[in-house]
Design a protein around this motif. Structure first.
Motif, mmCIF file in Angstrom:
data_model
loop_
_atom_site.group_PDB
_atom_site.id
_atom_site.type_symbol
_atom_site.label_atom_id
_atom_site.label_comp_id
_atom_site.label_asym_id
_atom_site.label_seq_id
_atom_site.Cartn_x
_atom_site.Cartn_y
_atom_site.Cartn_z
ATOM 1 N N VAL A 27 -1.415 0.227 4.471
ATOM 2 C CA VAL A 27 -1.354 -0.900 5.412
ATOM 3 C C VAL A 27 -1.723 -2.196 4.698
ATOM 4 O O VAL A 27 -2.414 -2.169 3.680
ATOM 5 N N PRO A 28 -1.261 -3.348 5.232
ATOM 6 C CA PRO A 28 -0.387 -3.513 6.392
ATOM 7 C C PRO A 28 1.044 -3.060 6.091
ATOM 8 O O PRO A 28 1.374 -2.755 4.950
ATOM 9 N N VAL A 29 1.870 -3.051 7.114
ATOM 10 C CA VAL A 29 3.235 -2.554 6.971
ATOM 11 C C VAL A 29 4.035 -3.361 5.941
ATOM 12 O O VAL A 29 4.915 -2.814 5.267
ATOM 13 N N ASP A 30 3.713 -4.653 5.784
ATOM 14 C CA ASP A 30 4.415 -5.476 4.788
ATOM 15 C C ASP A 30 4.172 -4.951 3.374
ATOM 16 O O ASP A 30 5.059 -4.989 2.525
ATOM 17 N N LEU A 31 2.961 -4.454 3.131
ATOM 18 C CA LEU A 31 2.657 -3.881 1.816
ATOM 19 C C LEU A 31 3.461 -2.599 1.628
ATOM 20 O O LEU A 31 4.027 -2.358 0.560
ATOM 21 N N TYR A 32 3.522 -1.781 2.686
ATOM 22 C CA TYR A 32 4.283 -0.533 2.579
ATOM 23 C C TYR A 32 5.770 -0.828 2.371
ATOM 24 O O TYR A 32 6.440 -0.145 1.603
ATOM 25 N N ARG A 33 6.277 -1.855 3.043
ATOM 26 C CA ARG A 33 7.688 -2.235 2.848
ATOM 27 C C ARG A 33 7.921 -2.662 1.405
ATOM 28 O O ARG A 33 8.938 -2.323 0.805
ATOM 29 N N ALA A 34 6.948 -3.383 0.834
ATOM 30 C CA ALA A 34 7.061 -3.812 -0.569
ATOM 31 C C ALA A 34 7.089 -2.598 -1.502
ATOM 32 O O ALA A 34 7.846 -2.566 -2.483
ATOM 33 N N VAL A 35 6.283 -1.583 -1.173
ATOM 34 C CA VAL A 35 6.282 -0.341 -1.958
ATOM 35 C C VAL A 35 7.649 0.328 -1.863
ATOM 36 O O VAL A 35 8.238 0.742 -2.862
ATOM 37 N N ARG A 36 8.182 0.399 -0.636
ATOM 38 C CA ARG A 36 9.494 1.040 -0.439
ATOM 39 C C ARG A 36 10.612 0.271 -1.158
ATOM 40 O O ARG A 36 11.569 0.863 -1.643
ATOM 41 N N ASP A 37 10.497 -1.041 -1.211
ATOM 42 C CA ASP A 37 11.534 -1.858 -1.863
ATOM 43 C C ASP A 37 11.485 -1.770 -3.386
ATOM 44 O O ASP A 37 12.431 -2.178 -4.060
ATOM 45 N N SER A 38 10.367 -1.266 -3.922
ATOM 46 C CA SER A 38 10.228 -1.234 -5.376
ATOM 47 C C SER A 38 10.031 0.183 -5.941
ATOM 48 O O SER A 38 10.021 0.384 -7.145
ATOM 49 N N GLN A 39 9.883 1.157 -5.045
ATOM 50 C CA GLN A 39 9.824 2.575 -5.433
ATOM 51 C C GLN A 39 10.907 3.267 -4.600
ATOM 52 O O GLN A 39 10.664 3.734 -3.504
ATOM 53 N N LEU A 40 12.116 3.261 -5.135
ATOM 54 C CA LEU A 40 13.281 3.637 -4.338
ATOM 55 C C LEU A 40 13.443 5.156 -4.248
ATOM 56 O O LEU A 40 13.848 5.826 -5.194
ATOM 57 N N VAL A 41 13.108 5.681 -3.069
ATOM 58 C CA VAL A 41 13.224 7.113 -2.819
ATOM 59 C C VAL A 41 13.440 7.319 -1.329
ATOM 60 O O VAL A 41 12.977 6.522 -0.511
ATOM 61 N N SER A 45 11.363 -0.907 -9.538
ATOM 62 C CA SER A 45 10.658 -1.855 -10.417
ATOM 63 C C SER A 45 9.150 -1.595 -10.481
ATOM 64 O O SER A 45 8.485 -1.994 -11.432
ATOM 65 N N PHE A 46 8.585 -0.910 -9.484
ATOM 66 C CA PHE A 46 7.148 -0.597 -9.437
ATOM 67 C C PHE A 46 6.286 -1.831 -9.726
ATOM 68 O O PHE A 46 5.267 -1.738 -10.410
ATOM 69 N N ASP A 47 6.696 -2.978 -9.189
ATOM 70 C CA ASP A 47 5.989 -4.228 -9.524
ATOM 71 C C ASP A 47 5.459 -4.990 -8.312
ATOM 72 O O ASP A 47 5.106 -6.147 -8.403
ATOM 73 N N LYS A 48 5.379 -4.318 -7.155
ATOM 74 C CA LYS A 48 4.945 -5.022 -5.944
ATOM 75 C C LYS A 48 3.575 -4.569 -5.448
ATOM 76 O O LYS A 48 3.082 -5.053 -4.443
ATOM 77 N N ALA A 49 2.970 -3.591 -6.144
ATOM 78 C CA ALA A 49 1.660 -3.068 -5.714
ATOM 79 C C ALA A 49 0.966 -2.434 -6.916
ATOM 80 O O ALA A 49 1.561 -2.316 -7.989
ATOM 81 N N SER A 50 -0.278 -2.013 -6.711
ATOM 82 C CA SER A 50 -1.017 -1.380 -7.811
ATOM 83 C C SER A 50 -0.503 0.042 -8.026
ATOM 84 O O SER A 50 0.128 0.634 -7.144
ATOM 85 N N VAL A 51 -0.813 0.583 -9.190
ATOM 86 C CA VAL A 51 -0.400 1.950 -9.547
ATOM 87 C C VAL A 51 -0.842 2.939 -8.470
ATOM 88 O O VAL A 51 -0.096 3.837 -8.095
ATOM 89 N N HIS A 52 -2.055 2.746 -7.929
ATOM 90 C CA HIS A 52 -2.600 3.702 -6.957
ATOM 91 C C HIS A 52 -1.774 3.778 -5.675
ATOM 92 O O HIS A 52 -1.659 4.849 -5.077
ATOM 93 N N TYR A 53 -1.197 2.659 -5.254
ATOM 94 C CA TYR A 53 -0.344 2.698 -4.053
ATOM 95 C C TYR A 53 0.933 3.504 -4.314
ATOM 96 O O TYR A 53 1.390 4.255 -3.452
ATOM 97 N N TYR A 54 1.505 3.327 -5.498
ATOM 98 C CA TYR A 54 2.725 4.079 -5.825
ATOM 99 C C TYR A 54 2.440 5.572 -5.938
ATOM 100 O O TYR A 54 3.233 6.403 -5.480
ATOM 101 N N VAL A 55 1.298 5.917 -6.525
ATOM 102 C CA VAL A 55 0.910 7.324 -6.643
ATOM 103 C C VAL A 55 0.634 7.903 -5.252
ATOM 104 O O VAL A 55 1.088 9.004 -4.918
ATOM 105 N N GLN A 56 -0.082 7.142 -4.416
ATOM 106 C CA GLN A 56 -0.376 7.568 -3.041
ATOM 107 C C GLN A 56 0.922 7.818 -2.266
ATOM 108 O O GLN A 56 1.084 8.861 -1.626
#
Length: 341
Positions: free
Chosen positions: A76-90, A111-122
């Motif tokens: 959260v917030p949802v904007d952060l999750y949307r940023a994760v989805r836009d940069s970790q395409l799955v 691109s994995f460039d919109k959040a920290s490594v931990h959010y992408y791993v999570q």
């Protein structure tokens, strides 16, 4: 016969686990303990002591990192999750004719460039857990038989030499999968492969175990015709629907047709499920807002070797490209052309 003995021996060893380990193992196998045991045996070439150690390490990793609760931890917030989805395409585009979920991965444009490594791993682990606890059991129920694996289609559209910067994170994610979710993918289909991929694949392929190598199929173009043999058109990811579709990030009808988007039904269901679980999950102590930190594994030596090989090949290609560009600029006719422009 040797395989049956190995399964029997491993099963007997698993009877000795403690209560916590047994509970997290149940979350893993979802009623099919033998299937989970076979997956770990395959991952260690049917060596029982090695496979047993691997599974015990996995159970302890799950307990230490509270993986059983990860589906109650929304990003959260949802904007952060949307940023994760836009940069970790799955995403999940549908199901094969045999009922296996079809996971689409935008490998070339993540691109994995919109959040920290931990959010992408999570996010990655949440998708794995949702697949194993919700998607696969639902598919099994629908088809009246056990379904424990999926199909992955990797879109290489847009893969560039700059992929070098993403190798570290991708190695972390693949190590988590190798150690804790082995043998969950039936086949990997590679589509829209540019020269950069082809060049790297030549040097990486010999390093892979034969078991893994057999699972990888590099298809011509977007792979539509080959994939239609195993799934209906409606289950094709948007980037496979027609030759030259251009981009894996966007399709002609963005949103619900683009299986990477947060607006796609799969991601809506996943996100709503996690929010619902969060409401019903009361943590034993107050938790601070932020990403769900998972201890990152030490990379497997084999994985390190593969990553280093890809890295050196990308650097080699970059040097080659620079050399070619320099050569073009130094040619007298090219200099004259540039000067006249």
């Amino acid at each position: 016969m040797a395989f049956q003995e190995a399964i029997k021996h491993f099963t007997a060893l698993m009877d000795e686990v403690n209560e916590q380990q047994r509970a997290t193992f149940q979350n893993m196998h979802q009623g099919y303990p033998s299937d989970a045991i076979v997956r770990f045996l395959k991952a260690r070439e049917w060596n029982v002591p090695k496979a047993h150690k691997m599974l015990m390490d996995c159970l302890n990793w799950r307990l230490q990192n509270e993986i059983d609760n990860i589906l109650s931890k929304p990003i959260v917030p949802v904007d952060l999750y949307r940023a994760v989805r836009d940069s970790q395409l799955v995403g999940v585009s549908g199901y094969s004719k045999e009922g296996l979920p079809v996971f689409a991965i935008g490998a070339g444009q993540s691109s994995f460039d919109k959040a920290s490594v931990h959010y992408y791993v999570q996010s990655h682990i949440q998708i794995n857990e949702y697949r194993d606890r919700i998607v696969l059991p639902a598919a099994a129920k629908k088809h009246g038989r056990h379904i424990g694996t999926c199909i992955k289609i990797l879109d290489m559209t847009g893969l560039k030499l700059s992929a070098l910067s993403q190798i570290k994170l991708m190695t972390i994610i693949s190590t988590i999968d190798d150690l804790n979710y082995p043998e969950k993918t039936d086949t990997y289909y590679i589509v829209n492969a540019p020269y950069v991929f082809s060049s790297c694949w030549k040097v990486v392929k010999p390093l892979l175990q034969e078991r893994t190598r057999k699972k990888v199929q590099v298809l011509q173009g977007c792979g539509r015709d080959e994939l239609l043999k195993i799934m209906d058109y409606s289950s094709l990811p948007h980037f496979c629907r027609r030759e030259g579709s251009g981009s894996s990030r966007y399709s002609s009808s963005p949103g619900s047709d683009n299986c990477f988007s947060l607006d796609h039904p799969f991601h809506q269901q996943l996100y709503n499920y996690i929010k619902q679980q969060a409401r019903g999950h009361i943590p034993p102590q107050p938790t601070k807002q932020g990403s769900f930190h998972v201890s990152l594994p030490d990379p497997d030596p084999e994985g390190v070797k593969i990553a280093e090989t890809i890295e050196s090949q990308l650097i080699k290609l970059e040097d080659q490209k620079t050399s070619e560009n320099t050569s073009k600029l130094s040619h007298p006719m090219n200099s004259l052309k540039i000067y006249s422009e």
